[in-house]
Write a protein that holds these residues in place. Structure first.
Motif, mmCIF file in Angstrom:
data_model
loop_
_atom_site.group_PDB
_atom_site.id
_atom_site.type_symbol
_atom_site.label_atom_id
_atom_site.label_comp_id
_atom_site.label_asym_id
_atom_site.label_seq_id
_atom_site.Cartn_x
_atom_site.Cartn_y
_atom_site.Cartn_z
ATOM 1 N N GLU A 130 -9.284 -7.215 -5.048
ATOM 2 C CA GLU A 130 -8.404 -7.310 -6.213
ATOM 3 C C GLU A 130 -6.960 -7.229 -5.715
ATOM 4 O O GLU A 130 -6.675 -6.650 -4.662
ATOM 5 C CB GLU A 130 -8.685 -6.173 -7.193
ATOM 6 C CG GLU A 130 -10.072 -6.224 -7.832
ATOM 7 C CD GLU A 130 -10.242 -7.425 -8.746
ATOM 8 O OE1 GLU A 130 -9.269 -7.759 -9.469
ATOM 9 O OE2 GLU A 130 -11.320 -8.044 -8.730
ATOM 10 N N TYR A 131 -6.050 -7.799 -6.499
ATOM 11 C CA TYR A 131 -4.669 -7.893 -6.022
ATOM 12 C C TYR A 131 -3.871 -6.632 -6.387
ATOM 13 O O TYR A 131 -3.013 -6.644 -7.264
ATOM 14 C CB TYR A 131 -3.999 -9.137 -6.590
ATOM 15 C CG TYR A 131 -2.963 -9.748 -5.651
ATOM 16 C CD1 TYR A 131 -2.341 -8.982 -4.659
ATOM 17 C CD2 TYR A 131 -2.621 -11.093 -5.737
ATOM 18 C CE1 TYR A 131 -1.424 -9.526 -3.793
ATOM 19 C CE2 TYR A 131 -1.689 -11.662 -4.883
ATOM 20 C CZ TYR A 131 -1.098 -10.874 -3.909
ATOM 21 O OH TYR A 131 -0.182 -11.441 -3.046
ATOM 22 N N ASN A 132 -4.181 -5.534 -5.671
ATOM 23 C CA ASN A 132 -3.417 -4.300 -5.826
ATOM 24 C C ASN A 132 -3.494 -3.514 -4.517
ATOM 25 O O ASN A 132 -4.333 -3.789 -3.655
ATOM 26 C CB ASN A 132 -3.928 -3.460 -7.000
ATOM 27 C CG ASN A 132 -5.383 -3.070 -6.863
ATOM 28 O OD1 ASN A 132 -5.761 -2.304 -5.970
ATOM 29 N ND2 ASN A 132 -6.231 -3.601 -7.741
ATOM 30 N N LEU A 133 -2.611 -2.548 -4.379
ATOM 31 C CA LEU A 133 -2.479 -1.804 -3.131
ATOM 32 C C LEU A 133 -3.781 -1.131 -2.727
ATOM 33 O O LEU A 133 -4.220 -1.242 -1.571
ATOM 34 C CB LEU A 133 -1.365 -0.759 -3.283
ATOM 35 C CG LEU A 133 -1.158 0.186 -2.098
ATOM 36 C CD1 LEU A 133 -0.733 -0.581 -0.860
ATOM 37 C CD2 LEU A 133 -0.119 1.257 -2.447
ATOM 38 N N GLU A 134 -4.412 -0.432 -3.664
ATOM 39 C CA GLU A 134 -5.617 0.335 -3.329
ATOM 40 C C GLU A 134 -6.745 -0.578 -2.845
ATOM 41 O O GLU A 134 -7.418 -0.281 -1.849
ATOM 42 C CB GLU A 134 -6.081 1.139 -4.542
ATOM 43 C CG GLU A 134 -5.133 2.256 -4.958
ATOM 44 C CD GLU A 134 -3.883 1.757 -5.659
ATOM 45 O OE1 GLU A 134 -3.882 0.588 -6.116
ATOM 46 O OE2 GLU A 134 -2.911 2.524 -5.745
ATOM 47 N N ALA B 240 -8.429 -0.779 0.878
ATOM 48 C CA ALA B 240 -9.878 -0.602 1.039
ATOM 49 C C ALA B 240 -10.465 -1.734 1.868
ATOM 50 O O ALA B 240 -11.343 -1.511 2.718
ATOM 51 C CB ALA B 240 -10.548 -0.524 -0.331
ATOM 52 N N SER B 241 -9.987 -2.956 1.642
ATOM 53 C CA SER B 241 -10.458 -4.097 2.440
ATOM 54 C C SER B 241 -10.015 -3.975 3.890
ATOM 55 O O SER B 241 -10.748 -4.365 4.808
ATOM 56 C CB SER B 241 -9.950 -5.410 1.843
ATOM 57 O OG SER B 241 -10.677 -5.766 0.694
ATOM 58 N N ALA B 242 -8.822 -3.427 4.119
ATOM 59 C CA ALA B 242 -8.359 -3.204 5.489
ATOM 60 C C ALA B 242 -9.264 -2.214 6.209
ATOM 61 O O ALA B 242 -9.600 -2.394 7.390
ATOM 62 C CB ALA B 242 -6.916 -2.705 5.481
ATOM 63 N N SER C 260 4.067 -5.707 0.444
ATOM 64 C CA SER C 260 3.822 -5.773 1.893
ATOM 65 C C SER C 260 4.376 -4.545 2.600
ATOM 66 O O SER C 260 3.758 -4.034 3.547
ATOM 67 C CB SER C 260 4.433 -7.055 2.476
ATOM 68 O OG SER C 260 5.847 -7.020 2.457
ATOM 69 N N ARG C 261 5.533 -4.054 2.150
ATOM 70 C CA ARG C 261 6.103 -2.853 2.781
ATOM 71 C C ARG C 261 5.239 -1.622 2.496
ATOM 72 O O ARG C 261 5.074 -0.754 3.371
ATOM 73 C CB ARG C 261 7.536 -2.639 2.286
ATOM 74 C CG ARG C 261 8.547 -3.621 2.876
ATOM 75 C CD ARG C 261 9.974 -3.193 2.590
ATOM 76 N NE ARG C 261 10.288 -3.286 1.166
ATOM 77 C CZ ARG C 261 10.799 -4.370 0.580
ATOM 78 N NH1 ARG C 261 11.036 -5.455 1.299
ATOM 79 N NH2 ARG C 261 11.084 -4.366 -0.707
ATOM 80 N N GLU C 262 4.688 -1.535 1.288
ATOM 81 C CA GLU C 262 3.802 -0.410 0.965
ATOM 82 C C GLU C 262 2.561 -0.427 1.849
ATOM 83 O O GLU C 262 2.127 0.613 2.372
ATOM 84 C CB GLU C 262 3.384 -0.476 -0.506
ATOM 85 C CG GLU C 262 4.481 -0.173 -1.496
ATOM 86 C CD GLU C 262 3.948 -0.142 -2.917
ATOM 87 O OE1 GLU C 262 3.490 0.933 -3.356
ATOM 88 O OE2 GLU C 262 3.962 -1.201 -3.583
ATOM 89 N N ILE C 263 1.968 -1.593 2.012
ATOM 90 C CA ILE C 263 0.776 -1.719 2.856
ATOM 91 C C ILE C 263 1.121 -1.371 4.302
ATOM 92 O O ILE C 263 0.383 -0.644 4.978
ATOM 93 C CB ILE C 263 0.200 -3.147 2.767
ATOM 94 C CG1 ILE C 263 -0.279 -3.436 1.341
ATOM 95 C CG2 ILE C 263 -0.953 -3.333 3.758
ATOM 96 C CD1 ILE C 263 -0.642 -4.893 1.100
ATOM 97 N N ASN D 52 1.463 -15.813 -3.739
ATOM 98 C CA ASN D 52 1.828 -15.668 -5.143
ATOM 99 C C ASN D 52 0.560 -15.439 -5.946
ATOM 100 O O ASN D 52 -0.549 -15.773 -5.500
ATOM 101 C CB ASN D 52 2.545 -16.915 -5.647
ATOM 102 C CG ASN D 52 3.941 -17.064 -5.073
ATOM 103 O OD1 ASN D 52 4.674 -16.090 -4.933
ATOM 104 N ND2 ASN D 52 4.310 -18.280 -4.733
ATOM 105 N N VAL D 53 0.684 -14.911 -7.131
ATOM 106 C CA VAL D 53 -0.498 -14.661 -7.968
ATOM 107 C C VAL D 53 -1.254 -15.953 -8.231
ATOM 108 O O VAL D 53 -2.482 -15.966 -8.312
ATOM 109 C CB VAL D 53 -0.086 -13.974 -9.284
ATOM 110 C CG1 VAL D 53 -1.287 -13.791 -10.192
ATOM 111 C CG2 VAL D 53 0.557 -12.619 -8.990
#
Length: 304
Positions: free
Chosen positions: A245-249, A253-255, A163-166, A204-205
């Motif tokens: 997909e559950y990753n930062l990139e 992209a969805s944002a 969340s902090r990275e996003i 959670n996953v």
């Protein structure tokens, strides 16, 4: 019926058990009672705050209601050998042999699962004793009308690092972002959601249902939430939400996609209509009706 809760911190699971307590209280046929652990918080964060807590004596009651690790306390005290047990299953982890709750699947109970994914998971273990029902989680949320002060809200309590990275990436790109990386009171969370155009949810996953997705659909214009197993029945990619997909990139992209979609009034109207339909399908009245129908047949179900 006797309920037991150890409310040291407010979790969604406690809130759902409290909903089932109130469902039973609305019936003329049953009287729910709750026994709170000595460690339970006795303040407004406890859904049973203000209600009388009774001693945990299951033998004095016709039925017991168990969820999560309540089995441990129930099996440790005296209880009738054939006492009907209603067991609420709120997570797919109950089907994982490595989890502490897995061992209780062999205990006889009438089980209520919060999603079909949870029901499928526990039944595939071939360990379950007793009937299994699915009642999708319901929720009733207050209407709020607030100015949209934020472009994005990130609900990152369960994934603080990601969340902090996003948050950092979106802030650098000029978005006005509110980050929720620790628990806040529900009414404040709803205000944050209502003041935000886009919600990025980080569950959670694996989850059993993931109620925050419904809460975000109520208040935000668009919702971004990855697949977490338990949300598959009500989260539909490119219909009522975006499911990267559950990753930062992929989430970033969805944002970016959501920012573009907000400019298209027709597409936004379709998303909002679908979110509204999803919310109408998941209300507490439907949940209550389904539960009370089970309870109306509890003796017959237990005798099967």
């Amino acid at each position: 019926m006797l309920f037991y809760r150890d409310v040291q911190k407010l979790f969604g699971g406690h809130l759902k058990v409290a909903d089932y307590f109130e469902h039973l209280a609305s019936s003329a046929s049953f009287v729910p009672c709750v026994s709170l652990s000595d460690n339970s918080r006795m303040d407004a964060s406890n859904p049973w705050f203000g209600k009388r807590s009774v001693e945990y004596l299951p033998a004095n009651y016709d039925y017991v209601f168990l969820a999560g690790m309540d089995w441990r306390d129930y099996l440790a005290v005296d209880h009738p050998p054939n006492q009907p047990v209603i067991n609420l299953i709120q997570h797919v982890r109950h089907a994982d042999p490595a989890e502490d709750v897995y061992q209780y699947l062999t205990q006889r109970a009438i089980r209520i699962c919060v999603s079909q994914q949870v029901a499928d998971a526990i039944q595939q273990t071939e360990k379950v004793k007793g009937p299994v029902f699915t009642i999708p989680n319901g929720v009733d949320l207050p209407d709020l009308s607030l100015e949209k002060s934020y472009d994005v809200i990130i609900l990152g309590v369960k994934q603080p690092g990601l969340s902090r990275e996003i948050h950092e990436q979106l802030t650098v790109s000029g978005e006005k972002v509110v980050l929720v990386s620790e628990q806040v009171p529900r009414d404040l969370l709803f205000e944050y959601l209502a003041a935000s155009r886009v919600a990025i949810l980080l569950p959670n996953v694996t989850e059993g249902f993931y109620l925050p997705a419904l809460e975000a659909m109520k208040y935000c214009d668009l919702v971004i939430v990855p697949d977490c197993v338990g949300n598959r029945d009500f989260c539909k990619d490119n219909q009522n939400c975006l499911m990267p997909e559950y990753n930062l990139e992929a989430i970033l992209a969805s944002a970016a996609q959501a920012k573009h979609l907000l400019q298209n009034e027709h597409v936004l109207t379709v998303f909002k209509r679908e979110m509204g339909e999803t919310l109408r399908a998941h209300n507490l009245a439907k949940e209550r009706q389904a539960f009370l129908e089970i309870m109306a047949n509890v003796k017959k179900l237990w005798a099967m």
